[in-house]
Design an enzyme around this catalytic site. Structure first.
Site, PDB file in Angstrom:
ATOM      1  N   PRO A   2     -15.710 -13.760 -13.596  1.00  0.00           N
ATOM      2  CA  PRO A   2     -16.172 -14.718 -12.626  1.00  0.00           C
ATOM      3  C   PRO A   2     -15.040 -15.305 -11.786  1.00  0.00           C
ATOM      4  CG  PRO A   2     -16.698 -15.359 -14.897  1.00  0.00           C
ATOM      5  CD  PRO A   2     -15.634 -14.349 -14.924  1.00  0.00           C
ATOM      6  N   GLU A   3     -15.186 -15.231 -10.506  1.00  0.00           N
ATOM      7  CA  GLU A   3     -14.308 -15.941  -9.593  1.00  0.00           C
ATOM      8  C   GLU A   3     -15.104 -17.156  -9.100  1.00  0.00           C
ATOM      9  OE1 GLU A   3     -12.214 -13.351  -6.842  1.00  0.00           O
ATOM     10  OE2 GLU A   3     -12.698 -11.613  -8.058  1.00  0.00           O
ATOM     11  N   HIS A  91     -22.244 -11.383 -28.909  1.00  0.00           N
ATOM     12  CA  HIS A  91     -21.315 -12.170 -28.074  1.00  0.00           C
ATOM     13  C   HIS A  91     -21.932 -13.439 -27.492  1.00  0.00           C
ATOM     14  CE1 HIS A  91     -18.635  -8.865 -28.612  1.00  0.00           C
ATOM     15  NE2 HIS A  91     -19.343  -8.043 -27.868  1.00  0.00           N
ATOM     16  N   ARG A 110     -15.164 -10.754 -24.212  1.00  0.00           N
ATOM     17  CA  ARG A 110     -13.707 -10.693 -24.413  1.00  0.00           C
ATOM     18  C   ARG A 110     -13.115 -11.994 -24.931  1.00  0.00           C
ATOM     19  NH1 ARG A 110     -11.178  -7.664 -19.264  1.00  0.00           N
ATOM     20  NH2 ARG A 110      -9.366  -7.609 -20.600  1.00  0.00           N
ATOM     21  N   ARG A 152       8.785 -18.458  -0.366  1.00  0.00           N
ATOM     22  CA  ARG A 152       8.216 -17.729  -1.513  1.00  0.00           C
ATOM     23  C   ARG A 152       8.347 -16.243  -1.266  1.00  0.00           C
ATOM     24  NH1 ARG A 152       4.640 -20.524  -4.859  1.00  0.00           N
ATOM     25  NH2 ARG A 152       4.878 -18.677  -6.153  1.00  0.00           N
TER      26      ARG A 152
END
Length: 271
Positions: A2-3, A91, A110, A152
């Site tokens: 998920p973003e 899960h 995970r 950077r």
DNA sequence: ATGCGGACCTGTTAGC
DNA sequence: TGCTAACAGGTCCGCA
């Protein structure tokens, strides 16, 4: 997995079922997430009302009168609303059981996610305190990215994926935004002009909003809180499209590893 | 301070 | 068909 759009989709899916409701119990079938789920959490939140669920970066923040807890979906986490009596599947590590009978069920193969007590002011929690700008809030723009990137040397892709700079941009949307902005992902962050960062900032928020509208991106297993997949995968221009033709120029999309993550771009349109 | 690589996990897919 | 290796949406930590 998920973003930001997937987390926001999750929030919108669960909030109507959870906000204003009383927590009856927290059932932890597997406490070994990224950090162990504390044993004291159950007694802390039992009987409390959930006042509000909001998102900060990829964290969901649950507010109660006695304090808040934060929940991260990690790489493979998802949440669903189920009715009492629904058999837990593999899960399905945690259930947040509400008094009215609704269950918020957390699945995470995970186990990179986490569920942590964050006290009265979640902004003081170390995981939240260090987070950068919200990409859908007013402070996020080209000037901000430009200022933060001076000197950077990291690639611009790693730069926009750095949560201390801007939150919520993960591997999919980083590639997609850079493609839309015509910027090569390998380019050093400190060597990009203000004008180009203005375009990039605009594309990032535009694409994230579009993805939220589509219910997020489902690659294999992400589901919205009602079990449906996200539909933004159909709109992806470069992510996962190695060796397929660029929609703009027809030349073949490349895949290069940047910062240990697959990165997709068009070698002609992105400079 | 910055940048890099490793680590945490399980499941799926690609390749031999 | 079966085994093995590579890879997957995140991000913290320790080291140079």
């Amino acid at each position: 997995m998920p973003e930001l759009p997937e987390v926001e989709t999750t929030r919108r899916g669960i909030a109507p079922h959870i906000e204003g409701e009383i927590i009856q119990n927290l059932v932890v079938r597997e406490s070994r997430l990224r950090w162990p789920v504390s044993e004291g959490l159950v007694s802390r939140i039992q009987g409390q009302c959930i006042k509000d669920i909001y998102r900060r970066g990829k964290y969901l923040v649950f507010t109660t009168p006695v304090g808040s807890f934060i929940w991260h979906l990690g790489m493979s986490g998802s949440m669903q609303i189920v009715e009492t009596g629904t058999e837990p599947q593999k899960h399905d590590h945690i259930d947040l059981v509400m008094e009215k009978g609704t269950i918020l069920r957390y699945n995470d193969p995970r186990r990179f996610g986490c569920l942590l007590w964050a006290g009265a002011d979640p902004n003081q929690h170390s995981l939240i305190a260090s987070l950068g700008c919200e990409p859908l809030e007013p402070g996020f723009n080209g000037r901000y990215l430009y200022a933060r990137s001076r000197n950077r040397k990291i690639s611009v892709k790693s730069f926009i994926m750095d949560g201390k700079v801007v939150v919520g941009v993960g591997n999919i949307y980083a590639s997609e935004s850079l493609y839309a902005a015509g910027i090569r992902p390998t380019r050093a962050a400190g060597r990009i002009s203000l004008a180009r960062y203005a375009v990039l900032a605009e594309k990032i928020s535009q694409i994230l909003k579009q993805a939220i509208r589509a219910g997020g991106t489902t690659l294999s297993d992400f589901t919205q809180a009602d079990g449906r997949p996200g539909y933004f995968s159909q709109v992806l221009q470069v992510y996962g499209r190695e060796a397929q033709p660029c929609a703009r120029c027809g030349c073949l999309i490349k895949n290069r590893v940047i910062g240990q993550r697959a990165s997709y771009y068009c070698p002609v349109c992105q400079t």
